[in-house]
Design a protein around this motif. Sequence first.
Motif, mmCIF file in Angstrom:
data_model
loop_
_atom_site.group_PDB
_atom_site.id
_atom_site.type_symbol
_atom_site.label_atom_id
_atom_site.label_comp_id
_atom_site.label_asym_id
_atom_site.label_seq_id
_atom_site.Cartn_x
_atom_site.Cartn_y
_atom_site.Cartn_z
ATOM 1 N N VAL A 70 -14.746 -39.661 17.829
ATOM 2 C CA VAL A 70 -14.229 -38.707 16.832
ATOM 3 C C VAL A 70 -13.635 -37.487 17.541
ATOM 4 C CG1 VAL A 70 -14.932 -37.087 15.009
ATOM 5 C CG2 VAL A 70 -15.680 -39.472 14.924
ATOM 6 N N LEU A 71 -14.314 -36.995 18.570
ATOM 7 C CA LEU A 71 -13.791 -35.847 19.325
ATOM 8 C C LEU A 71 -12.506 -36.211 20.070
ATOM 9 C CD1 LEU A 71 -17.138 -34.371 20.698
ATOM 10 C CD2 LEU A 71 -15.668 -33.397 18.913
ATOM 11 N N VAL A 72 -12.440 -37.415 20.617
ATOM 12 C CA VAL A 72 -11.216 -37.874 21.287
ATOM 13 C C VAL A 72 -10.073 -37.950 20.282
ATOM 14 C CG1 VAL A 72 -10.117 -39.913 22.313
ATOM 15 C CG2 VAL A 72 -12.274 -39.076 23.233
ATOM 16 N N ALA A 73 -10.331 -38.566 19.125
ATOM 17 C CA ALA A 73 -9.284 -38.696 18.108
ATOM 18 C C ALA A 73 -8.809 -37.318 17.634
ATOM 19 C CB ALA A 73 -9.789 -39.522 16.930
ATOM 20 N N GLY A 74 -9.738 -36.412 17.403
ATOM 21 C CA GLY A 74 -9.354 -35.054 16.975
ATOM 22 C C GLY A 74 -8.533 -34.335 18.025
ATOM 23 N N SER A 75 -8.937 -34.439 19.283
ATOM 24 C CA SER A 75 -8.188 -33.801 20.376
ATOM 25 C C SER A 75 -6.804 -34.425 20.510
ATOM 26 C CB SER A 75 -8.948 -33.941 21.701
ATOM 27 O OG SER A 75 -10.198 -33.310 21.631
ATOM 28 N N ALA A 76 -6.730 -35.747 20.353
ATOM 29 C CA ALA A 76 -5.442 -36.434 20.454
ATOM 30 C C ALA A 76 -4.513 -36.041 19.306
ATOM 31 C CB ALA A 76 -5.652 -37.942 20.481
ATOM 32 N N LEU A 77 -5.065 -35.895 18.112
ATOM 33 C CA LEU A 77 -4.232 -35.465 16.982
ATOM 34 C C LEU A 77 -3.739 -34.034 17.178
ATOM 35 C CD1 LEU A 77 -6.157 -37.084 14.003
ATOM 36 C CD2 LEU A 77 -3.945 -37.770 14.965
ATOM 37 N N LEU A 78 -4.600 -33.173 17.719
ATOM 38 C CA LEU A 78 -4.168 -31.810 18.036
ATOM 39 C C LEU A 78 -3.043 -31.856 19.073
ATOM 40 C CD1 LEU A 78 -4.464 -28.722 17.862
ATOM 41 C CD2 LEU A 78 -6.303 -28.899 19.559
ATOM 42 N N GLY A 79 -3.206 -32.676 20.094
ATOM 43 C CA GLY A 79 -2.173 -32.821 21.115
ATOM 44 C C GLY A 79 -0.873 -33.351 20.551
ATOM 45 N N ALA A 80 -0.975 -34.333 19.650
ATOM 46 C CA ALA A 80 0.232 -34.876 19.017
ATOM 47 C C ALA A 80 0.938 -33.797 18.195
ATOM 48 C CB ALA A 80 -0.122 -36.075 18.146
ATOM 49 N N GLY A 81 0.164 -32.956 17.529
ATOM 50 C CA GLY A 81 0.758 -31.862 16.752
ATOM 51 C C GLY A 81 1.487 -30.859 17.637
ATOM 52 N N VAL A 82 0.871 -30.502 18.760
ATOM 53 C CA VAL A 82 1.506 -29.561 19.698
ATOM 54 C C VAL A 82 2.767 -30.192 20.292
ATOM 55 C CG1 VAL A 82 1.214 -28.326 21.886
ATOM 56 C CG2 VAL A 82 -0.638 -28.343 20.211
ATOM 57 N N ALA A 83 2.689 -31.460 20.685
ATOM 58 C CA ALA A 83 3.847 -32.150 21.250
ATOM 59 C C ALA A 83 4.964 -32.281 20.214
ATOM 60 C CB ALA A 83 3.440 -33.517 21.783
ATOM 61 N N ALA A 84 4.600 -32.538 18.963
ATOM 62 C CA ALA A 84 5.609 -32.628 17.899
ATOM 63 C C ALA A 84 6.283 -31.282 17.674
ATOM 64 C CB ALA A 84 4.966 -33.124 16.604
ATOM 65 N N GLN A 85 5.499 -30.206 17.696
ATOM 66 C CA GLN A 85 6.091 -28.874 17.529
ATOM 67 C C GLN A 85 7.032 -28.569 18.686
ATOM 68 O OE1 GLN A 85 3.353 -25.594 17.250
ATOM 69 N NE2 GLN A 85 4.981 -24.119 16.899
ATOM 70 N N ALA A 149 -0.505 -39.948 20.225
ATOM 71 C CA ALA A 149 -0.649 -40.816 19.048
ATOM 72 C C ALA A 149 -1.331 -42.133 19.441
ATOM 73 C CB ALA A 149 0.711 -41.080 18.411
ATOM 74 N N GLY A 150 -0.966 -42.661 20.603
ATOM 75 C CA GLY A 150 -1.606 -43.885 21.097
ATOM 76 C C GLY A 150 -3.080 -43.690 21.380
ATOM 77 N N ILE A 151 -3.429 -42.550 21.956
ATOM 78 C CA ILE A 151 -4.843 -42.251 22.224
ATOM 79 C C ILE A 151 -5.622 -42.145 20.925
ATOM 80 C CG2 ILE A 151 -6.436 -40.498 23.104
ATOM 81 C CD1 ILE A 151 -4.327 -39.914 25.313
ATOM 82 N N ALA A 152 -5.038 -41.497 19.928
ATOM 83 C CA ALA A 152 -5.716 -41.381 18.625
ATOM 84 C C ALA A 152 -5.924 -42.767 18.016
ATOM 85 C CB ALA A 152 -4.907 -40.489 17.684
ATOM 86 N N ALA A 153 -4.913 -43.620 18.080
ATOM 87 C CA ALA A 153 -5.042 -44.982 17.554
ATOM 88 C C ALA A 153 -6.102 -45.759 18.330
ATOM 89 C CB ALA A 153 -3.696 -45.699 17.618
ATOM 90 N N TYR A 154 -6.117 -45.611 19.641
ATOM 91 C CA TYR A 154 -7.106 -46.252 20.513
ATOM 92 C C TYR A 154 -8.513 -45.854 20.085
ATOM 93 C CZ TYR A 154 -8.939 -47.471 25.267
ATOM 94 O OH TYR A 154 -9.595 -47.994 26.341
#
Length: 164
Positions: A70-85, A149-154
């Motif tokens: 859950v912590l990995v997925a949350g961190s990955a989603l935060l990272g995806a958001g920063v990368a998208a911005q 996004a791949g890490i979050a899916a993983y």
Amino acid sequence: MIFSKVPLRAWFATLSLGCFGLVAFGMQLQALLRLSPCPMCIFQRLLYLVIGVLALLGFILPAAHPVWLVLVAGSALLGAGVAAQQSWMQAFPELATECGFTDPTLLERLVDMLGMQWPSLFLATGFCTSKEWVFLGLSMANWSFFVFAGIAAYAVILLRRKWR
């Protein structure tokens, strides 16, 4: 199915090594091509390190794997958001407020503090709107979005898997 035959600890080890490898690759690319990372780039680097450490903890303490995932997925989603911005800022630089031209955000203050402590790893010297490195038509921020996004899916796939 191969998925069920691979131990949970191996999946965590792979994720950890992959994240640490991405940071090492990024730092080598930065040195070889003399790239100037921006605050958002450095924050993404920090998130890769955080995910790597969380995956390492999952390897060491696999009994708590739902927490780590859950912590990995949350961190990955935060990272995806920063990368998208950052990808948006690179696509529309005339509309973006450049990092450093306004009052520092919490992200910029964190990166500045880390840059003073460990400049070789966290010093931000570039602009968020610049595309200094492009591969197959995508900037590093674009690639980072897909990796996060791949890490979050993983993590979600591993979380949904029933382990014995």
